[in-house]
Write a protein that holds these residues in place. Sequence first.
Motif, PDB file in Angstrom:
ATOM      1  N   ARG A  85       0.950  -1.161   0.052  1.00 21.98           N
ATOM      2  CA  ARG A  85      -0.223   0.039  -0.054  1.00 21.98           C
ATOM      3  C   ARG A  85       1.021   1.246  -0.130  1.00 21.98           C
ATOM      4  O   ARG A  85       1.822   1.382   0.860  1.00 21.98           O
ATOM      5  CB  ARG A  85      -0.839  -0.002   1.131  1.00 21.98           C
ATOM      6  CG  ARG A  85      -2.040  -1.195   1.007  1.00 21.98           C
ATOM      7  CD  ARG A  85      -2.928  -1.169   2.300  1.00 21.98           C
ATOM      8  NE  ARG A  85      -3.953  -1.874   1.913  1.00 21.98           N
ATOM      9  CZ  ARG A  85      -3.875  -3.529   2.361  1.00 21.98           C
ATOM     10  NH1 ARG A  85      -2.802  -3.671   2.852  1.00 21.98           N
ATOM     11  NH2 ARG A  85      -4.869  -4.332   2.107  1.00 21.98           N
ATOM     12  N   GLY A  86       0.644   2.110  -1.012  1.00 19.95           N
ATOM     13  CA  GLY A  86       1.595   3.121  -0.986  1.00 19.95           C
ATOM     14  C   GLY A  86       0.998   4.475  -1.713  1.00 19.95           C
ATOM     15  O   GLY A  86      -0.212   4.718  -1.998  1.00 19.95           O
ATOM     16  N   THR A  87       1.835   5.440  -1.775  1.00 26.82           N
ATOM     17  CA  THR A  87       1.584   6.832  -2.250  1.00 26.82           C
ATOM     18  C   THR A  87       2.640   7.001  -3.216  1.00 26.82           C
ATOM     19  O   THR A  87       3.951   7.092  -2.917  1.00 26.82           O
ATOM     20  CB  THR A  87       1.546   7.826  -0.842  1.00 26.82           C
ATOM     21  OG1 THR A  87       0.427   7.403  -0.081  1.00 26.82           O
ATOM     22  CG2 THR A  87       1.133   9.277  -1.874  1.00 26.82           C
ATOM     23  N   ARG A 102      -2.825   6.996  -4.250  1.00 32.87           N
ATOM     24  CA  ARG A 102      -2.519   5.797  -3.587  1.00 32.87           C
ATOM     25  C   ARG A 102      -2.694   4.617  -4.367  1.00 32.87           C
ATOM     26  O   ARG A 102      -3.376   4.651  -5.295  1.00 32.87           O
ATOM     27  CB  ARG A 102      -3.681   5.998  -2.440  1.00 32.87           C
ATOM     28  CG  ARG A 102      -3.703   7.275  -1.640  1.00 32.87           C
ATOM     29  CD  ARG A 102      -2.903   7.435  -0.624  1.00 32.87           C
ATOM     30  NE  ARG A 102      -3.356   6.231   0.458  1.00 32.87           N
ATOM     31  CZ  ARG A 102      -1.976   5.473   1.306  1.00 32.87           C
ATOM     32  NH1 ARG A 102      -0.923   5.996   1.191  1.00 32.87           N
ATOM     33  NH2 ARG A 102      -2.601   4.420   1.861  1.00 32.87           N
ATOM     34  N   TYR A 103      -1.958   3.531  -3.898  1.00 31.76           N
ATOM     35  CA  TYR A 103      -2.295   2.289  -4.775  1.00 31.76           C
ATOM     36  C   TYR A 103      -1.945   1.235  -3.694  1.00 31.76           C
ATOM     37  O   TYR A 103      -1.732   1.397  -2.655  1.00 31.76           O
ATOM     38  CB  TYR A 103      -1.159   2.276  -5.852  1.00 31.76           C
ATOM     39  CG  TYR A 103       0.215   2.468  -5.152  1.00 31.76           C
ATOM     40  CD1 TYR A 103       0.988   1.433  -4.852  1.00 31.76           C
ATOM     41  CD2 TYR A 103       0.754   3.833  -5.323  1.00 31.76           C
ATOM     42  CE1 TYR A 103       2.345   1.687  -4.464  1.00 31.76           C
ATOM     43  CE2 TYR A 103       2.216   3.967  -4.977  1.00 31.76           C
ATOM     44  CZ  TYR A 103       2.787   2.956  -4.376  1.00 31.76           C
ATOM     45  OH  TYR A 103       3.990   3.241  -4.168  1.00 31.76           O
ATOM     46  N   SER A 104      -2.589  -0.065  -4.130  1.00 31.12           N
ATOM     47  CA  SER A 104      -2.571  -1.280  -3.374  1.00 31.12           C
ATOM     48  C   SER A 104      -2.197  -2.478  -4.397  1.00 31.12           C
ATOM     49  O   SER A 104      -3.230  -2.327  -5.258  1.00 31.12           O
ATOM     50  CB  SER A 104      -3.922  -1.234  -2.657  1.00 31.12           C
ATOM     51  OG  SER A 104      -3.773  -2.628  -2.026  1.00 31.12           O
ATOM     52  N   ASP A 129      -0.675  -3.426 -13.346  1.00 37.13           N
ATOM     53  CA  ASP A 129      -1.795  -2.881 -12.433  1.00 37.13           C
ATOM     54  C   ASP A 129      -1.315  -1.775 -11.682  1.00 37.13           C
ATOM     55  O   ASP A 129      -2.217  -0.816 -11.353  1.00 37.13           O
ATOM     56  CB  ASP A 129      -1.766  -4.170 -11.650  1.00 37.13           C
ATOM     57  CG  ASP A 129      -3.101  -3.916 -10.476  1.00 37.13           C
ATOM     58  OD1 ASP A 129      -4.029  -3.242 -10.661  1.00 37.13           O
ATOM     59  OD2 ASP A 129      -2.849  -4.309  -9.230  1.00 37.13           O
ATOM     60  N   TRP A 130      -0.041  -1.668 -11.276  1.00 39.32           N
ATOM     61  CA  TRP A 130       0.279  -0.401 -10.582  1.00 39.32           C
ATOM     62  C   TRP A 130      -0.051   0.951 -11.662  1.00 39.32           C
ATOM     63  O   TRP A 130      -0.347   2.107 -11.171  1.00 39.32           O
ATOM     64  CB  TRP A 130       1.844  -0.228 -10.371  1.00 39.32           C
ATOM     65  CG  TRP A 130       2.241   0.784  -9.471  1.00 39.32           C
ATOM     66  CD1 TRP A 130       2.097   1.089  -8.223  1.00 39.32           C
ATOM     67  CD2 TRP A 130       2.984   2.136 -10.079  1.00 39.32           C
ATOM     68  NE1 TRP A 130       2.652   2.494  -7.950  1.00 39.32           N
ATOM     69  CE2 TRP A 130       2.969   3.016  -8.925  1.00 39.32           C
ATOM     70  CE3 TRP A 130       3.234   2.228 -11.413  1.00 39.32           C
ATOM     71  CZ2 TRP A 130       3.763   4.213  -9.320  1.00 39.32           C
ATOM     72  CZ3 TRP A 130       3.859   3.599 -11.665  1.00 39.32           C
ATOM     73  CH2 TRP A 130       4.119   4.466 -10.440  1.00 39.32           C
TER      74      TRP A 130
END
Length: 139
Positions: A85-87, A102-104, A129-130
């Motif tokens: 999980r990130g930014t 934001r992504y997961s 996907d990212w």
Amino acid sequence: MAEQETQRLIKAYLDAFNASDSEAMLALLAEDVIHDINQGGREIGREKFRWFNAGMARHYAEELSDIAIMVAPGGGRAAAEFTVRGTYLQTAEGLPPANGQRYSLSAGIFFEIDDGLISRVTTYYNLADWIAQVKADND
């Protein structure tokens, strides 16, 4: 190396990642560590890994969760599966523009262990996907 020791080593590495403690991560790596970068090249050496981590910290703030660590008999190899999980903080070359998206995504790392240290780190995640996630959040 026994399986339990390898389990502790990998957990310490992932805990250091989540603490954004690059020096603690580096201390767990062999001097000639092999780093296979997701959909990228191979770098060898702790100093190259240090530079890679510094670049990642500029572009992304990430935390790993839902971690499962698997260790092969004898402890010479291990794998970890987790959710990242990130930014996206700053635009990385060749990737979509960053604006705090934001992504997961699911990811994994394969490890080799020699003399009590991590001698190979091979990371896998779905880059398409990212990209889709950060592009969708950028529209």
